[in-house]
Enzyme design. Structure first.
Site, PDB file in Angstrom:
ATOM      1  N   GLY A 103      11.774  -5.985  -4.496  1.00  0.00           N
ATOM      2  CA  GLY A 103      11.771  -5.201  -5.730  1.00  0.00           C
ATOM      3  C   GLY A 103      11.037  -5.814  -6.887  1.00  0.00           C
ATOM      4  O   GLY A 103      10.807  -5.137  -7.906  1.00  0.00           O
ATOM      5  N   ARG A 113       5.780  -6.352  -2.278  1.00  0.00           N
ATOM      6  CA  ARG A 113       4.733  -6.173  -3.279  1.00  0.00           C
ATOM      7  C   ARG A 113       4.337  -7.480  -3.969  1.00  0.00           C
ATOM      8  O   ARG A 113       3.163  -7.767  -4.146  1.00  0.00           O
ATOM      9  CB  ARG A 113       5.264  -5.195  -4.359  1.00  0.00           C
ATOM     10  CG  ARG A 113       4.265  -4.810  -5.440  1.00  0.00           C
ATOM     11  CD  ARG A 113       4.968  -4.004  -6.540  1.00  0.00           C
ATOM     12  NE  ARG A 113       5.834  -2.981  -6.013  1.00  0.00           N
ATOM     13  CZ  ARG A 113       5.439  -1.774  -5.632  1.00  0.00           C
ATOM     14  NH1 ARG A 113       4.184  -1.435  -5.755  1.00  0.00           N
ATOM     15  NH2 ARG A 113       6.306  -0.899  -5.150  1.00  0.00           N
ATOM     16  N   TYR A 170       2.967   8.691  -5.863  1.00  0.00           N
ATOM     17  CA  TYR A 170       3.839   8.262  -6.972  1.00  0.00           C
ATOM     18  C   TYR A 170       3.185   8.398  -8.341  1.00  0.00           C
ATOM     19  O   TYR A 170       3.781   7.993  -9.341  1.00  0.00           O
ATOM     20  CB  TYR A 170       4.230   6.777  -6.829  1.00  0.00           C
ATOM     21  CG  TYR A 170       4.604   6.352  -5.444  1.00  0.00           C
ATOM     22  CD1 TYR A 170       5.758   6.851  -4.840  1.00  0.00           C
ATOM     23  CD2 TYR A 170       3.822   5.448  -4.732  1.00  0.00           C
ATOM     24  CE1 TYR A 170       6.098   6.460  -3.550  1.00  0.00           C
ATOM     25  CE2 TYR A 170       4.156   5.063  -3.453  1.00  0.00           C
ATOM     26  CZ  TYR A 170       5.293   5.568  -2.866  1.00  0.00           C
ATOM     27  OH  TYR A 170       5.633   5.191  -1.603  1.00  0.00           O
ATOM     28  N   CYS A 222     -10.409  17.228   1.420  1.00  0.00           N
ATOM     29  CA  CYS A 222     -10.380  18.641   1.057  1.00  0.00           C
ATOM     30  C   CYS A 222      -9.029  18.989   0.447  1.00  0.00           C
ATOM     31  O   CYS A 222      -8.275  19.795   1.000  1.00  0.00           O
ATOM     32  CB  CYS A 222     -10.645  19.474   2.285  1.00  0.00           C
ATOM     33  SG  CYS A 222     -12.253  19.087   2.971  1.00  0.00           S
ATOM     34  N   GLU A 223      -8.710  18.369  -0.652  1.00  0.00           N
ATOM     35  CA  GLU A 223      -7.464  18.656  -1.371  1.00  0.00           C
ATOM     36  C   GLU A 223      -7.671  18.285  -2.821  1.00  0.00           C
ATOM     37  O   GLU A 223      -8.146  17.174  -3.109  1.00  0.00           O
ATOM     38  CB  GLU A 223      -6.300  17.798  -0.834  1.00  0.00           C
ATOM     39  CG  GLU A 223      -5.652  18.427   0.333  1.00  0.00           C
ATOM     40  CD  GLU A 223      -4.183  18.068   0.497  1.00  0.00           C
ATOM     41  OE1 GLU A 223      -3.785  18.000   1.647  1.00  0.00           O
ATOM     42  OE2 GLU A 223      -3.447  17.869  -0.500  1.00  0.00           O
ATOM     43  N   TYR A 248       1.339  -1.848   0.077  1.00  0.00           N
ATOM     44  CA  TYR A 248       1.486  -0.414   0.352  1.00  0.00           C
ATOM     45  C   TYR A 248       0.147   0.306   0.220  1.00  0.00           C
ATOM     46  O   TYR A 248       0.089   1.450  -0.204  1.00  0.00           O
ATOM     47  CB  TYR A 248       2.568   0.205  -0.553  1.00  0.00           C
ATOM     48  CG  TYR A 248       3.869  -0.566  -0.484  1.00  0.00           C
ATOM     49  CD1 TYR A 248       4.652  -0.520   0.661  1.00  0.00           C
ATOM     50  CD2 TYR A 248       4.293  -1.395  -1.534  1.00  0.00           C
ATOM     51  CE1 TYR A 248       5.817  -1.257   0.755  1.00  0.00           C
ATOM     52  CE2 TYR A 248       5.454  -2.136  -1.445  1.00  0.00           C
ATOM     53  CZ  TYR A 248       6.212  -2.068  -0.301  1.00  0.00           C
ATOM     54  OH  TYR A 248       7.373  -2.803  -0.199  1.00  0.00           O
TER      55      TYR A 248
HETATM   56  N1  LLP Z   1      13.585  -4.967   1.295  1.00  0.00           N
HETATM   57  C1  LLP Z   1      13.848  -3.694   1.657  1.00  0.00           C
HETATM   58  C2  LLP Z   1      15.073  -3.413   2.397  1.00  0.00           C
HETATM   59  C3  LLP Z   1      12.954  -2.663   1.324  1.00  0.00           C
HETATM   60  O1  LLP Z   1      13.211  -1.413   1.668  1.00  0.00           O
HETATM   61  C4  LLP Z   1      11.760  -2.989   0.624  1.00  0.00           C
HETATM   62  C5  LLP Z   1      10.779  -1.958   0.278  1.00  0.00           C
HETATM   63  C6  LLP Z   1      11.524  -4.343   0.290  1.00  0.00           C
HETATM   64  C7  LLP Z   1      12.471  -5.299   0.625  1.00  0.00           C
HETATM   65  C8  LLP Z   1      10.303  -4.784  -0.437  1.00  0.00           C
HETATM   66  O2  LLP Z   1      10.232  -4.232  -1.702  1.00  0.00           O
HETATM   67  P1  LLP Z   1       9.119  -4.764  -2.734  1.00  0.00           P
HETATM   68  O3  LLP Z   1       9.383  -6.227  -2.982  1.00  0.00           O
HETATM   69  O4  LLP Z   1       7.820  -4.530  -2.106  1.00  0.00           O
HETATM   70  O5  LLP Z   1       9.336  -3.951  -3.944  1.00  0.00           O
HETATM   71  N2  LLP Z   1       5.518   2.527  -0.902  1.00  0.00           N
HETATM   72  C9  LLP Z   1       6.120   2.193  -2.184  1.00  0.00           C
HETATM   73  C10 LLP Z   1       7.124   1.077  -2.071  1.00  0.00           C
HETATM   74  C11 LLP Z   1       8.198   1.337  -1.005  1.00  0.00           C
HETATM   75  C12 LLP Z   1       9.141   0.189  -0.837  1.00  0.00           C
HETATM   76  C13 LLP Z   1       9.938   0.311   0.406  1.00  0.00           C
HETATM   77  N3  LLP Z   1      10.900  -0.731   0.619  1.00  0.00           N
HETATM   78  C14 LLP Z   1       4.992   1.855  -3.181  1.00  0.00           C
HETATM   79  O6  LLP Z   1       3.839   1.950  -2.818  1.00  0.00           O
HETATM   80  O7  LLP Z   1       5.282   1.537  -4.316  1.00  0.00           O
END
Ligand code: LLP
Length: 441
Positions: A240, A284, A324, A361-362, A397
């Site tokens: 997160g 991330r 998003y 095409c969108e 991502y």
């Molecule tokens: N742990 C769990 C259980 C998760 O579901 C996730 C991300 C993470 C860790 C890692 O989160 P991070 O540190 O990357 O915030 N596609 C979206 C983000 C989806 C995150 C899914 N789960 C985007 O592009 O922002």
């Protein structure tokens, strides 16, 4: 405190490699990653006992190998991610082999963490003896029936969450994630019935959140750990951690964040009278800044009052803006003087407000959009067909959410280490696009 690279609107090199050379050698669109940036971000988090990379953010096996060599372990949300981890050299740790019955989440190199088991992943987890972080009561029963006596951890939904978008908020009752905090007793009873020991608690309230919300997790996790009791030997802060995507944003103070968690860990250690391993599970944070998507500008269109730069990459290559309304910094690299059409390229000249879109095409295929699909403009240097547009901070991502929409091949991925660019995934071919398809007789 980690510092962000300055945002730029014109760029000629990435980690020492000239953009034009990268485009000539690998074609466009292409994802390029700067290995040194990933290592720098790993080092930021060194205070945590365990850094467990959420590989869903960028799961190329070369990236997994890189972080592995810097002491980072991984999570896996699918059988496919387990397969990747193994291919990248992660081991099923000793004590995790089938039949030993002594799997321990703390420091295990691969942990399966999800809200369900599909049949393939359940088979694999049982076969390899992988530690499991259970995100639903059903997982406890399904694992317990097949592999009684193991150790598990529980992912708890604390009843609140927060993310950079409502779509990345993974806590609260609108979210499908984790075990609802009020069902913890029921889940402990389920674990007990199957002889599963609950050795850890995990919370992840959302992606791209902030220190305020992340800080609230410590208290919630502590409470849950107290309900579970002395069998807890590991706590995970989840992922997160946000990264700065635009001017004015900063990294969170990771030291302060660690202190919050360390204090919670120490209180639990005092209560339980044994050591507790503290994990963090970033995706991330480790890879976002390292990644660049280089695309070529293929048209510069004037539509009434709007100038559009149309690229050879669209939401098939990077889906975050359409999904998003995500904002990515962008820069322009001139191809060569005497480009063929559009505004005369002049990366150092005045900026122009333009819309940046792709080839699909969108009408939603716009990189400069806000949540809700509203088209926005970006101040960028004048550019012409043949110039490159670089979408920055695209390492997390990015490639992993790319698709074959409009039958476009997935782009190649390139890793730069010590100024050397190496292909780590080839561009898909036309044959790759129809692989497995069959015309019935
Ligand atoms: N742990 C769990 C259980 C998760 O579901 C996730 C991300 C993470 C860790 C890692 O989160 P991070 O540190 O990357 O915030 N596609 C979206 C983000 C989806 C995150 C899914 N789960 C985007 O592009 O922002």
């Amino acid at each position: 405190m980690p510092t962000s690279e300055p945002f730029v609107t014109s760029r000629t090199q990435i980690a020492g490699a000239p953009v034009r050379d990268l485009a000539d050698r690998f074609g466009t669109p292409v994802y390029v990653y700067n290995a040194a940036k990933i290592v720098e971000r790993v080092n930021d988090l060194a205070q945590f006992d365990v850094i467990r990379y959420a590989q869903k953010a960028c799961s190329n096996i070369a990236i997994l190998d890189l972080v592995r060599r810097h002491g980072v372990v991984v999570d896996a949300v699918s059988a496919g991610e387990v397969h990747r981890a193994l291919a990248a050299g992660y081991k099923v740790a000793r004590g995790q082999e089938p039949g030993t019955g002594s799997q321990e989440l703390g420091r295990a190199e691969i942990v399966y963490t999800a809200d369900i088991f599909d049949r393939e992943s359940l088979d694999l987890v049982v076969k390899l003896g992988l530690p499991v972080n259970c995100g639903s009561p059903e997982m406890i029963d399904q694992l317990g029936e097949r592999a009684p006596g193991r150790q598990i951890t529980l992912r708890i939904n604390p009843g609140f969450g927060h993310g950079h978008s409502q779509k990345t908020n993974t806590g609260g009752e609108q979210s499908k994630h984790g075990i609802w905090h009020e069902q913890l007793d029921d889940c402990l009873a389920r674990a007990d019935r199957h002889g599963l020991a609950v050795t850890g608690i995990h919370m992840h309230i959302g992606s791209g959140t902030d220190l305020h919300h992340l800080g609230q997790v410590c208290g919630a996790l502590e409470k849950a750990a107290e309900v579970v009791g002395r069998s807890v030997t590991t706590i995970s802060a989840g992922g997160g951690l946000p990264i700065p995507y635009r001017t004015g944003q900063a990294f969170v103070d990771v030291d302060q964040y660690f202190q919050l968690w360390d204090a919670a860990r120490k209180r639990l250690e005092a209560k339980f009278d044994h050591q507790i391993t503290l994990e963090i599970e970033p995706g991330r944070y480790l890879v976002a800044e390292s990644g660049y998507l280089i695309a070529e500008i293929r048209a510069v269109k004037q539509m009434g009052g709007n100038t559009f730069y149309l690229l050879d990459a669209g939401f098939n290559s990077l889906a975050r803006p359409i999904l998003y309304g995500a904002y990515h910094p962008m820069s322009v690299c001139p191809r060569a003087r005497g480009a063929t059409a559009g505004l005369p390229s002049s990366a150092d000249g005045p900026l122009h407000d333009v819309v940046v879109g792709g080839p699909l095409c969108e009408s939603g295929d716009i990189f400069t959009q806000e949540e809700g699909g509203f088209v926005a403009k970006r101040s960028l240097p004048a550019a012409a067909v043949g110039d490159y547009l670089i979408i920055e901070r695209a390492g997390a991502y990015g490639f992993v959410m790319a698709s074959n929409y409009n039958s476009k091949p997935l782009p190649p991925e390139v890793l730069i280490q010590n100024g050397q660019a190496q292909l780590i995934r080839a561009r898909q071919t036309a044959d790759d696009l129809i692989r497995g398809e069959v015309i019935p007789k």
